[in-house]
Design a protein around this motif. Structure first.
Motif, mmCIF file in Angstrom:
data_model
loop_
_atom_site.group_PDB
_atom_site.id
_atom_site.type_symbol
_atom_site.label_atom_id
_atom_site.label_comp_id
_atom_site.label_asym_id
_atom_site.label_seq_id
_atom_site.Cartn_x
_atom_site.Cartn_y
_atom_site.Cartn_z
ATOM 1 N N MET A 66 4.529 24.578 31.344
ATOM 2 C CA MET A 66 3.386 26.224 30.699
ATOM 3 C C MET A 66 3.614 26.918 28.952
ATOM 4 O O MET A 66 5.089 26.058 28.175
ATOM 5 C CB MET A 66 4.325 27.058 31.518
ATOM 6 N N TYR A 67 3.054 27.453 28.785
ATOM 7 C CA TYR A 67 2.608 28.028 27.266
ATOM 8 C C TYR A 67 2.763 28.595 26.969
ATOM 9 O O TYR A 67 2.373 30.187 27.842
ATOM 10 C CB TYR A 67 1.305 27.227 26.338
ATOM 11 N N SER A 117 13.216 34.192 22.333
ATOM 12 C CA SER A 117 13.550 32.921 22.851
ATOM 13 C C SER A 117 12.924 32.728 24.435
ATOM 14 O O SER A 117 12.683 34.033 25.241
ATOM 15 C CB SER A 117 15.522 33.666 23.331
ATOM 16 N N PRO A 118 12.162 32.226 24.664
ATOM 17 C CA PRO A 118 11.780 31.357 26.182
ATOM 18 C C PRO A 118 12.341 31.488 27.036
ATOM 19 O O PRO A 118 14.197 31.064 27.148
ATOM 20 C CB PRO A 118 11.246 30.331 26.265
ATOM 21 N N LYS A 119 12.557 32.002 28.667
ATOM 22 C CA LYS A 119 13.458 30.991 29.796
ATOM 23 C C LYS A 119 12.143 30.427 30.695
ATOM 24 O O LYS A 119 12.077 31.451 31.090
ATOM 25 C CB LYS A 119 14.810 32.198 30.083
ATOM 26 N N LEU A 167 9.263 34.848 28.124
ATOM 27 C CA LEU A 167 9.628 35.631 26.706
ATOM 28 C C LEU A 167 10.476 36.548 27.125
ATOM 29 O O LEU A 167 9.862 38.098 26.717
ATOM 30 C CB LEU A 167 7.954 35.193 26.213
ATOM 31 N N HIS A 168 11.423 36.490 26.289
ATOM 32 C CA HIS A 168 12.328 37.110 25.619
ATOM 33 C C HIS A 168 12.783 37.854 24.409
ATOM 34 O O HIS A 168 12.789 36.599 23.422
ATOM 35 C CB HIS A 168 13.505 37.546 26.087
ATOM 36 N N ILE A 169 12.153 39.115 23.673
ATOM 37 C CA ILE A 169 12.234 38.906 22.299
ATOM 38 C C ILE A 169 13.403 40.089 21.896
ATOM 39 O O ILE A 169 13.375 41.023 22.262
ATOM 40 C CB ILE A 169 10.549 39.246 21.449
ATOM 41 N N LEU A 225 -4.969 32.240 17.605
ATOM 42 C CA LEU A 225 -4.336 31.971 18.309
ATOM 43 C C LEU A 225 -2.823 30.496 17.566
ATOM 44 O O LEU A 225 -3.250 29.342 17.679
ATOM 45 C CB LEU A 225 -5.100 30.869 20.126
ATOM 46 N N LYS A 226 -1.753 30.870 18.127
ATOM 47 C CA LYS A 226 -1.289 30.039 17.890
ATOM 48 C C LYS A 226 -0.254 30.092 18.777
ATOM 49 O O LYS A 226 0.704 30.335 19.238
ATOM 50 C CB LYS A 226 -0.398 30.674 16.326
ATOM 51 N N ILE A 227 0.271 28.486 18.964
ATOM 52 C CA ILE A 227 1.576 28.163 19.882
ATOM 53 C C ILE A 227 2.571 28.717 19.864
ATOM 54 O O ILE A 227 3.186 28.445 18.607
ATOM 55 C CB ILE A 227 1.377 26.865 20.575
ATOM 56 N N MET A 228 3.656 28.947 20.683
ATOM 57 C CA MET A 228 4.853 29.513 20.192
ATOM 58 C C MET A 228 5.776 28.197 21.320
ATOM 59 O O MET A 228 7.126 27.580 19.857
ATOM 60 C CB MET A 228 5.269 30.460 20.888
#
Lengths: 113, 111
Positions: free
Chosen positions: A32-33, A65-67, A76-78, A43-46
């Motif tokens: 997953m992305y 921060s991804p979880k 995705l938490h910002i 479009l830019k990958i994180m």
């Protein structure tokens, strides 16, 4: 049935707040992305997770921060949101090595005011 | 530095003609290249994938070519229809599983 679903679809919030975007896929994919699409449509990958393990972590502020609690979910938490974080965030999934490309969600439009 | 360029921001053609979109790249060694379609307010939708050792791939009215010497992919839509109007994105993927997208070409097919 939606293959890759993200919530919420729209998010308007004030600078300095903390927010989360959730993503779930029911395709049985192992990877997953999170992608960010800015106003110029680039479009830019994180981040990328494979079976709950972080495999791609691009140059992204550590406020993001991804979880991945399991291989069907990637959130995705910002923290401390900034004006420049305003964009559309897309979740996607795939099977590494298969010829089917990525399946994208419909996006979360984040607006920071 | 690595770069992906799609031929033009916008392409306008007449219904029934063949649309040809270009994706050029530099300083990449892609394992394969993908093409996606994106409609306003929606996520990209996968169309075709072509591997580095393949020259051409077809799917219905779509054709993709991949020239690793020229570092270029061409994406063709034959017998174009107004419903083909959308933004088309190319993406290069390395063996490490990382995809990098071009900035897209917006195609408008006029009836």
């Amino acid at each position: 049935d939606t293959a890759v679903s993200q919530t919420p679809k729209y998010l308007v919030t004030q600078m300095g707040n903390d927010k989360s975007i959730k993503c779930e896929q029911n395709l049985g994919h192992d990877t997953m992305y999170w992608y960010k699409q800015d106003s110029k449509k680039f479009l830019k990958i994180m981040f990328s997770y494979n079976n709950k393990e972080l495999i791609i972590n691009e140059t992204v502020p550590n406020r993001f921060s991804p979880k991945s609690p399991d291989k069907a979910h990637l959130n995705l938490h910002i923290n401390s949101l900034e004006l420049g974080d305003s964009a559309v965030y897309f979740c996607a999934s795939s099977h590494l090595g298969e010829d089917y490309g990525y399946t994208f969600g419909s996006g979360t439009r984040l607006t920071v005011v | 530095s690595q770069k992906i360029e799609q031929n033009s921001e916008a392409l306008n053609i007449q219904e029934g003609k063949t649309a040809t979109l270009t994706c050029n790249y530099t300083n990449y060694s892609p394992a394969y290249l993908q093409w996606y379609r994106q409609d306003p307010g929606r996520g990209p939708v996968f169309l075709l994938l072509i591997r580095e050792n393949e020259k051409e791939k077809r799917k219905e009215r779509l054709k993709v070519t991949f020239d690793t010497t020229l570092k270029q992919s061409l994406f063709h839509i034959t017998a174009s229809q107004p419903a083909d109007s959308a933004t088309y994105l190319c993406a290069l993927e390395t063996n490490a599983g990382k995809s990098t997208f071009g900035d897209g070409t917006t195609l408008t097919v006029k009836p």
